[in-house]
Enzyme design. Sequence first.
Site, PDB file in Angstrom:
ATOM      1  CB  SER A  83     -13.566 -20.204  18.509  1.00  0.00           C
ATOM      2  OG  SER A  83     -12.890 -19.252  17.745  1.00  0.00           O
ATOM      3  N   GLY A  84     -10.445 -20.092  19.774  1.00  0.00           N
ATOM      4  CA  GLY A  84      -9.518 -19.316  20.590  1.00  0.00           C
ATOM      5  C   GLY A  84      -8.738 -20.129  21.600  1.00  0.00           C
ATOM      6  CB  THR A 113      -4.194 -22.573  14.549  1.00  0.00           C
ATOM      7  OG1 THR A 113      -5.551 -22.653  14.093  1.00  0.00           O
ATOM      8  CG2 THR A 113      -3.280 -22.318  13.364  1.00  0.00           C
ATOM      9  CG  ASN A 143      -7.497 -17.291  17.610  1.00  0.00           C
ATOM     10  OD1 ASN A 143      -6.444 -16.677  17.588  1.00  0.00           O
ATOM     11  ND2 ASN A 143      -7.576 -18.565  17.291  1.00  0.00           N
ATOM     12  CB  SER A 162      -9.645 -17.854  14.424  1.00  0.00           C
ATOM     13  OG  SER A 162     -10.553 -18.935  14.428  1.00  0.00           O
ATOM     14  CB  SER A 163      -7.802 -22.515  11.525  1.00  0.00           C
ATOM     15  OG  SER A 163      -6.407 -22.496  11.614  1.00  0.00           O
ATOM     16  N   GLY A 176     -13.281 -24.726  16.035  1.00  0.00           N
ATOM     17  CA  GLY A 176     -13.781 -24.565  17.392  1.00  0.00           C
ATOM     18  C   GLY A 176     -15.288 -24.370  17.424  1.00  0.00           C
ATOM     19  CD  GLU A 215     -16.719 -19.019  18.597  1.00  0.00           C
ATOM     20  OE1 GLU A 215     -17.577 -18.768  19.481  1.00  0.00           O
ATOM     21  OE2 GLU A 215     -15.649 -18.404  18.508  1.00  0.00           O
TER      22      GLU A 215
END
Length: 653
Positions: free
Chosen positions: A270-271, A275, A334, A337-338, A575, A577
């Site tokens: 994530s981040g 995207t 992020n 973030s999607s 992502g 996590e």
Amino acid sequence: MAEQNRVWVKTAVLDEIVYGKSKGLRRRAVPDENTSNGDAPESRYSWAHATIVQDEDAVPSTSAKVKKDADPFENDVTLCIIDSNSPHERENITIPPGMAKDGIVLDNDWIDAESDDEDSDDEGFKVERGPPSDLIGLTHLHEPAVVNCLKFRMRYDDIYTSTGPILLAVNPFRRINSLYNDATMNLYWKRGEMRAISDGSASPDSAQERKEGDLTEEELEALPPHVFAIADNAFRAMMKKLKEKEDMGGRRAPAGEKGADQAILVSGESGAGKTVTTKFVMKYLASLSSRKAKNNKEKEKVEEKGEKKQTIEDQVLQSNPILESFGNARTIRNDNSSRFGKFIEMQFSREGTLIGASIQTYLLEKVRLVQQAPGERNYHALYEMLAGFTEDQLDKYFLSDYTAEDFKMTSNSGTYDRRDGVEDFDTFGELKEAMDEMGFEVELQDNIFAIAISCLHASNIEFLELIHGESSEIEEDSPHTEAVLKLLGVTYEGMNSALCSFKIKAGKETHVRALPKEKAEKGVEALIKATYGALFLYLVGRVNSCITVKEGGGGGRGKKAVKKAGFIGVLDIFGFESFKHNSFEQLCINYCNEALQQQFNLFVLKNEQDEYEREGIQWNFISFPENADVLELISKKGSGIISILDDQCRAPG
């Protein structure tokens, strides 16, 4: 060149020798982390840079050269730490053989691009100045070599690095506009076209006339790694296969022969920037299509109501603001973030023009609707509507007296803005523009907003306890109750019955049982998640109806009949996590990532090494972590976590 006396040593080994124990490393930093109070953990990397010295009292010596054919760590090794991030900098530390074998690795034979050192060694071999743009070019491939290479390239805004066919991207957390402008895009298009002409998959007529100042063929071939290059390679591979099929007269390809369709997998924690990377892939492919359409004189346009005309390329790209508003959110790492996975199928004609697209979505993070961690927000659309509605719209949706701070859905984390400088008022304007260009009628837009806002009001519904807490009812006089009833078009009696009671069917008889306040509150949370989830799926379906090619027909509103010849699929997966408190949805997301990691290991590492063995190539086997046990723990039939949860859900009571 500098002699090969440079090494990397594990921080844990140094700590073990100096302190008698290994000190902990810092957890991953996150944006906006407060480190000004002095309480933040020490930032340390798991490897430190060092040079080999001859004895305890010596300074780093270039005469302490490591011979390539010798084991440099069969005896005690004295190192001088030359790493400014290490607490042992400028210290000489002796490493015993037992710890040196797995705790020290050789550095690579490249020198600082800004160094004045000679760029060839004493044997006349040229040494690469600066790290290679492809990690395969590293003399020694190991963790500190990879990290140091990426870190060095980041100094010069080289955020992309190749490792064979795989592109590594490091998120700079800032805009680097020169990387993605039209001029840069044109360079990678020219290189792709040059290669396509060379291998016969493109006509020489498609080449641009060379102008003064243009890059030479050699300079084009030397372009650095880029996400545009990945997209271009996928497009050229598709077009090459389509041409081969055309040359065969449309006959079916031989058994085992790969088809024309291509896939690009965008993965990372994530981040990491997945995207944005996906949007750049789509932008480049749409640009290629525009070039092809222009060259082939078959530019397809879609007539909108009024005078404005939209190309299919524009429509495909305009799907992004809609899905981002309703499916993206600010998280700890992020700001955009999607919170869902998506597979985007970019559909092309045999001439290479983009004729449509199809979007499949996976696992929208519905738990975010009722619970956000500190520093995170709910979905962007909720804040955008509150910031962008006109006074008339605020009155229409019962919002005149409220802000984001007044709703449980948008206030339970105490976070209301974005750190990236993007304003919700501006993104609401982009959302409205995208809806207009995608053909969303005004009435449809009003209904979409009404459903989303009804979720906001529903989060503020209050329940009254009845009969010693064994039953409950919705507070009828609440303005939020009135708003939900009018926006959803339901009655108070119907909603009260649905949320405050449940039915049990025994044979032919049906019994109604009341729910206490706590369970009724859980019921309204479930209603919010189900309603918003259904709205999101509707939006995806509506977008697809505008941009997807119907087999044997047109691709949406106003497009003439055209057949899909091939597609390029772009998978933007969530992502990985690990939070302090993880939901079931997060378990599913992490399971998807583990499954993708297994595929990566299988096709990139294991199969490649098996190929080397079949061809009799002499090389050292690279070990990599297997995660089959993790996947079995989650998904094994009968004893996996998901199977156990299924059994528990079926159990009575």
